[in-house]
Design a protein around this motif. Structure first.
Motif, PDB file in Angstrom:
ATOM      1  N   VAL A  53       0.842  -1.200   0.000  1.00 41.53           N
ATOM      2  CA  VAL A  53       0.000   0.000   0.000  1.00 41.53           C
ATOM      3  C   VAL A  53       0.877   1.249   0.000  1.00 41.53           C
ATOM      4  CG1 VAL A  53      -1.713   1.326   1.283  1.00 41.53           C
ATOM      5  CG2 VAL A  53      -1.907  -1.171   1.144  1.00 41.53           C
ATOM      6  N   TRP A  54       1.869   1.257   0.860  1.00 41.75           N
ATOM      7  CA  TRP A  54       2.733   2.437   0.982  1.00 41.75           C
ATOM      8  C   TRP A  54       3.677   2.541  -0.218  1.00 41.75           C
ATOM      9  CZ3 TRP A  54      -0.642   3.355   4.244  1.00 41.75           C
ATOM     10  CH2 TRP A  54      -1.042   2.398   5.188  1.00 41.75           C
ATOM     11  N   GLN A  55       4.126   1.379  -0.721  1.00 45.15           N
ATOM     12  CA  GLN A  55       4.936   1.402  -1.936  1.00 45.15           C
ATOM     13  C   GLN A  55       4.144   1.983  -3.102  1.00 45.15           C
ATOM     14  OE1 GLN A  55       6.242  -2.788  -2.262  1.00 45.15           O
ATOM     15  NE2 GLN A  55       8.290  -1.960  -2.544  1.00 45.15           N
ATOM     16  N   GLY A  56       2.898   1.535  -3.236  1.00 43.97           N
ATOM     17  CA  GLY A  56       2.069   1.988  -4.346  1.00 43.97           C
ATOM     18  C   GLY A  56       1.823   3.481  -4.325  1.00 43.97           C
ATOM     19  N   LEU A  57       1.665   4.040  -3.124  1.00 43.08           N
ATOM     20  CA  LEU A  57       1.442   5.481  -3.012  1.00 43.08           C
ATOM     21  C   LEU A  57       2.644   6.275  -3.509  1.00 43.08           C
ATOM     22  CD1 LEU A  57      -0.309   5.655   0.477  1.00 43.08           C
ATOM     23  CD2 LEU A  57      -1.371   6.017  -1.764  1.00 43.08           C
ATOM     24  N   ALA A  58       3.828   5.699  -3.396  1.00 37.61           N
ATOM     25  CA  ALA A  58       5.036   6.382  -3.855  1.00 37.61           C
ATOM     26  C   ALA A  58       5.358   6.083  -5.316  1.00 37.61           C
ATOM     27  CB  ALA A  58       6.215   5.977  -2.975  1.00 37.61           C
ATOM     28  N   ARG A 107       0.403  -6.811 -15.754  1.00 39.21           N
ATOM     29  CA  ARG A 107       0.421  -8.272 -15.652  1.00 39.21           C
ATOM     30  C   ARG A 107       1.068  -8.719 -14.348  1.00 39.21           C
ATOM     31  NH1 ARG A 107       0.241 -11.126 -21.347  1.00 39.21           N
ATOM     32  NH2 ARG A 107      -0.149 -12.796 -19.889  1.00 39.21           N
ATOM     33  N   GLY A 108       0.328  -9.525 -13.571  1.00 43.53           N
ATOM     34  CA  GLY A 108       0.872 -10.151 -12.375  1.00 43.53           C
ATOM     35  C   GLY A 108       0.674  -9.320 -11.120  1.00 43.53           C
ATOM     36  N   GLN A 109       0.493 -10.012  -9.990  1.00 34.20           N
ATOM     37  CA  GLN A 109       0.170  -9.324  -8.750  1.00 34.20           C
ATOM     38  C   GLN A 109       1.284  -8.399  -8.275  1.00 34.20           C
ATOM     39  OE1 GLN A 109      -2.410 -11.104  -6.028  1.00 34.20           O
ATOM     40  NE2 GLN A 109      -1.426 -10.313  -4.200  1.00 34.20           N
ATOM     41  N   GLY A 110       2.539  -8.750  -8.565  1.00 38.12           N
ATOM     42  CA  GLY A 110       3.628  -7.866  -8.165  1.00 38.12           C
ATOM     43  C   GLY A 110       3.488  -6.478  -8.770  1.00 38.12           C
ATOM     44  N   ALA A 111       3.051  -6.429 -10.033  1.00 35.34           N
ATOM     45  CA  ALA A 111       2.823  -5.130 -10.677  1.00 35.34           C
ATOM     46  C   ALA A 111       1.545  -4.468 -10.163  1.00 35.34           C
ATOM     47  CB  ALA A 111       2.768  -5.309 -12.192  1.00 35.34           C
ATOM     48  N   PHE A 112       0.482  -5.287  -9.914  1.00 37.39           N
ATOM     49  CA  PHE A 112      -0.752  -4.703  -9.355  1.00 37.39           C
ATOM     50  C   PHE A 112      -0.436  -3.940  -8.068  1.00 37.39           C
ATOM     51  CE2 PHE A 112      -3.403  -8.691 -10.672  1.00 37.39           C
ATOM     52  CZ  PHE A 112      -3.128  -8.452 -11.993  1.00 37.39           C
ATOM     53  N   GLU A 113       0.384  -4.579  -7.218  1.00 42.06           N
ATOM     54  CA  GLU A 113       0.646  -4.010  -5.896  1.00 42.06           C
ATOM     55  C   GLU A 113       1.380  -2.684  -5.991  1.00 42.06           C
ATOM     56  OE1 GLU A 113       2.597  -7.091  -3.686  1.00 42.06           O
ATOM     57  OE2 GLU A 113       0.722  -8.177  -3.288  1.00 42.06           O
ATOM     58  N   GLN A 135      -2.461 -18.220   4.066  1.00 47.01           N
ATOM     59  CA  GLN A 135      -3.090 -17.077   4.712  1.00 47.01           C
ATOM     60  C   GLN A 135      -3.480 -16.036   3.658  1.00 47.01           C
ATOM     61  OE1 GLN A 135      -3.822 -16.320   8.007  1.00 47.01           O
ATOM     62  NE2 GLN A 135      -3.389 -18.459   8.463  1.00 47.01           N
ATOM     63  N   THR A 136      -4.730 -15.666   3.641  1.00 47.48           N
ATOM     64  CA  THR A 136      -5.161 -14.647   2.711  1.00 47.48           C
ATOM     65  C   THR A 136      -4.944 -13.253   3.313  1.00 47.48           C
ATOM     66  OG1 THR A 136      -6.991 -13.923   1.307  1.00 47.48           O
ATOM     67  CG2 THR A 136      -7.541 -14.560   3.557  1.00 47.48           C
ATOM     68  N   GLN A 137      -4.959 -12.252   2.455  1.00 49.19           N
ATOM     69  CA  GLN A 137      -4.806 -10.883   2.932  1.00 49.19           C
ATOM     70  C   GLN A 137      -6.099 -10.400   3.576  1.00 49.19           C
ATOM     71  OE1 GLN A 137      -3.736  -9.494  -1.013  1.00 49.19           O
ATOM     72  NE2 GLN A 137      -1.796  -8.716  -0.222  1.00 49.19           N
ATOM     73  N   PRO A 138      -6.013  -9.459   4.497  1.00 48.13           N
ATOM     74  CA  PRO A 138      -7.236  -8.852   5.046  1.00 48.13           C
ATOM     75  C   PRO A 138      -8.061  -8.201   3.936  1.00 48.13           C
ATOM     76  CG  PRO A 138      -5.315  -8.241   6.344  1.00 48.13           C
ATOM     77  CD  PRO A 138      -4.790  -8.923   5.125  1.00 48.13           C
ATOM     78  N   ARG A 139      -9.363  -8.081   4.200  1.00 47.00           N
ATOM     79  CA  ARG A 139     -10.288  -7.570   3.198  1.00 47.00           C
ATOM     80  C   ARG A 139      -9.872  -6.194   2.683  1.00 47.00           C
ATOM     81  NH1 ARG A 139     -14.827  -4.318   3.849  1.00 47.00           N
ATOM     82  NH2 ARG A 139     -16.453  -4.517   2.251  1.00 47.00           N
ATOM     83  N   TRP A 140      -9.410  -5.314   3.560  1.00 45.71           N
ATOM     84  CA  TRP A 140      -9.103  -3.957   3.122  1.00 45.71           C
ATOM     85  C   TRP A 140      -7.932  -3.929   2.153  1.00 45.71           C
ATOM     86  CZ3 TRP A 140      -4.781  -0.747   4.110  1.00 45.71           C
ATOM     87  CH2 TRP A 140      -3.830  -1.265   5.000  1.00 45.71           C
ATOM     88  N   LEU A 141      -7.020  -4.902   2.283  1.00 46.40           N
ATOM     89  CA  LEU A 141      -5.899  -4.962   1.347  1.00 46.40           C
ATOM     90  C   LEU A 141      -6.349  -5.539   0.005  1.00 46.40           C
ATOM     91  CD1 LEU A 141      -2.993  -6.180   3.662  1.00 46.40           C
ATOM     92  CD2 LEU A 141      -3.455  -3.866   2.842  1.00 46.40           C
ATOM     93  N   ILE A 142      -7.210  -6.548   0.041  1.00 47.49           N
ATOM     94  CA  ILE A 142      -7.740  -7.112  -1.203  1.00 47.49           C
ATOM     95  C   ILE A 142      -8.539  -6.052  -1.960  1.00 47.49           C
ATOM     96  CG2 ILE A 142      -9.217  -8.917  -2.178  1.00 47.49           C
ATOM     97  CD1 ILE A 142      -8.581 -10.568   0.351  1.00 47.49           C
ATOM     98  N   ARG A 143      -9.267  -5.221  -1.207  1.00 39.46           N
ATOM     99  CA  ARG A 143     -10.046  -4.152  -1.828  1.00 39.46           C
ATOM    100  C   ARG A 143      -9.125  -3.182  -2.593  1.00 39.46           C
ATOM    101  NH1 ARG A 143     -15.008  -2.049  -1.458  1.00 39.46           N
ATOM    102  NH2 ARG A 143     -15.621  -3.542   0.154  1.00 39.46           N
ATOM    103  N   LYS A 144      -7.960  -2.891  -2.036  1.00 46.11           N
ATOM    104  CA  LYS A 144      -7.027  -1.994  -2.721  1.00 46.11           C
ATOM    105  C   LYS A 144      -6.653  -2.546  -4.097  1.00 46.11           C
ATOM    106  CE  LYS A 144      -6.317   1.011   0.689  1.00 46.11           C
ATOM    107  NZ  LYS A 144      -6.853   2.382   0.592  1.00 46.11           N
ATOM    108  N   LEU A 145      -6.500  -3.857  -4.182  1.00 50.32           N
ATOM    109  CA  LEU A 145      -6.034  -4.477  -5.417  1.00 50.32           C
ATOM    110  C   LEU A 145      -7.138  -4.660  -6.454  1.00 50.32           C
ATOM    111  CD1 LEU A 145      -3.661  -7.239  -3.996  1.00 50.32           C
ATOM    112  CD2 LEU A 145      -3.004  -5.090  -5.082  1.00 50.32           C
ATOM    113  N   PHE A 146      -8.381  -4.911  -5.999  1.00 49.22           N
ATOM    114  CA  PHE A 146      -9.385  -5.372  -6.955  1.00 49.22           C
ATOM    115  C   PHE A 146     -10.684  -4.567  -7.009  1.00 49.22           C
ATOM    116  CE2 PHE A 146      -6.885  -9.284  -6.217  1.00 49.22           C
ATOM    117  CZ  PHE A 146      -6.544  -9.556  -7.526  1.00 49.22           C
ATOM    118  N   ASP A 147     -10.990  -3.778  -6.017  1.00 50.48           N
ATOM    119  CA  ASP A 147     -12.294  -3.109  -6.007  1.00 50.48           C
ATOM    120  C   ASP A 147     -12.457  -2.171  -7.202  1.00 50.48           C
ATOM    121  OD1 ASP A 147     -14.838  -2.587  -4.748  1.00 50.48           O
ATOM    122  OD2 ASP A 147     -14.058  -0.618  -4.210  1.00 50.48           O
TER     123      ASP A 147
END
Length: 391
Positions: free
Chosen positions: A93-98, A123-129, A154-166
């Motif tokens: 989240v913090w990386q993406g903001l920068a 392409r790929g979750q690393g780039a999504f993040e 272990q899955t990510q908390p809902r608020w983190l998944i929301r950042k990636l896909f909502d």
């Protein structure tokens, strides 16, 4: 460029030698050969492979660049210290903001100099993040790996998944991935804006050409073949255990393994413990595995999950039958009709039985099973998403 040429940007975090990277190169090349202006943006590390001449490659280490700005450095330090403990898994989240502002600046500069892009594929979750805040109707996130709860992960908390896909526009490389993602998000009350399914393309003619270019002797006698990275997600331990079970039940065909990875030492020890040193041969990584695939009696895949299963498509393109575990992802979209009878439950006993069945009752591979994934079949599906009235 022709008047109907499109400008397309593909974004990937790293350009290594894995399946996502190879699929990205294949798509970039296919779009370029169809007379489109294709750009490939690599966000980290030096590329380990190159697309066709004519595809423009940009290497922009935005993560490192971000840490040189006051905002980026502050987010990095706070994220790595305080927030890492307080909010586990939130580092992206913090990386993406920068990082995202740097990407947006790069995009604006490119478009000011050369014209607007018609499509942006991340392409790929690393780039999504890294680019999760980016919001643009031309942008599609390509999901290429299983998302959700399985194998005790272990899955990510809902608020983190929301950042990636909502409210994102997503392309899944198999219907199996799309179904799993939809279920995962619905359980968390997260909705995509759109979801499309487009299989990865495979350069079938290139694979067939390379299969005729063996640079070393290949056995003329029957053998089973495994081609994959030797890493936990490919579950090579199950492969060896299943092969051992098949040998105990009378199978005498050797198993050859192409690939390298973190499980190598563990697998060497397992082969010795099971007394299979004379039957299992590790060949290491091969730049061109296709001559081996073309001559194999069957390809065996023992993965825990497969986004689509490119190696299965390549094997079918060479006329070689496939054995694979029935796991989340796209296996059942690749192995259809009579080939589906060699899909095994993900346990040693059933996988062993399918090895013997493939040798006793081999599947006759039909050309159309691979042709569904040709570049000519896949590329138009991406281009249709650019049309103004596409819905």
């Amino acid at each position: 460029m022709p008047s109907d040429s499109k400008r397309i940007l593909l974004v990937i975090r790293r350009l290594g030698l894995g399946g996502i990277e190879q699929a990205t190169i294949t798509l970039a090349n296919a779009l370029h050969h169809a007379d489109h202006d294709v750009h490939l943006l690599v966000l980290k590390d030096t590329p380990q492979q190159s697309p066709a001449p004519g595809v423009t490659v940009h290497c922009q280490p935005f993560e490192r660049q971000a840490r040189k700005t006051p905002k980026g450095l502050a987010l990095h330090l706070v994220g790595r210290t305080l927030l890492k403990a307080v909010l586990p898994g939130s580092g992206f989240v913090w990386q993406g903001l920068a990082v995202t502002p740097l990407f947006e600046r790069f995009l604006a500069e490119q478009e000011a100099a050369h014209g607007a892009f018609d499509m942006i594929l991340i392409r790929g979750q690393g780039a999504f993040e890294l680019l999760w805040p980016f919001d643009d109707k031309r942008c599609w996130q390509m999901v290429e790996a299983v998302v959700g709860d399985y194998e005790g992960r272990q899955t990510q908390p809902r608020w983190l998944i929301r950042k990636l896909f909502d409210a994102k526009r997503v392309i899944c490389v198999s219907q199996g991935l799309a179904d799993g993602l939809s279920e995962h998000l619905a359980a968390r009350d997260i909705a995509l804006e759109r979801c499309e399914v487009i299989h990865n393309a495979v350069p079938l003619e290139r694979v067939r050409t390379l299969s005729e270019q063996a640079d070393e002797p290949i056995p003329d006698t029957p053998f089973l073949l495994h081609v994959a990275r030797l890493v936990p997600e490919k579950n090579p331990t199950l492969l060896i255990e299943a092969y051992h079970k098949a040998v105990e039940d009378g199978l005498d065909t050797p198993l050859l393994i192409i690939g390298e990875g973190s499980e190598q030492a563990k697998l060497d020890a397992l082969v010795k413990r099971l007394g299979l040193e004379e039957r299992v041969q590790f060949l290491g990584r091969k730049a061109n595995p296709y001559p081996w695939m073309a001559k194999a009696s069957a390809l065996v895949l023992s993965s825990n999950f497969e986004g689509l299963g490119l190696v299965l498509i390549e094997s079918l393109a060479l006329g070689t039958q496939c054995i694979a575990t029935d796991v989340p992802g796209g296996i059942r979209e690749v192995l259809v009709d009579d080939q589906a009878r060699l899909i095994a439950a993900p346990n040693a006993q059933d996988l062993a039985a399918k090895m013997q069945e493939a040798l006793d009752q081999p599947v006759t591979v039909r050309p159309q099973w691979a042709e569904r994934f040709s570049e000519d079949a896949v590329v138009p599906r991406f281009l249709r998403l650019i049309e103004p009235n596409a819905a």
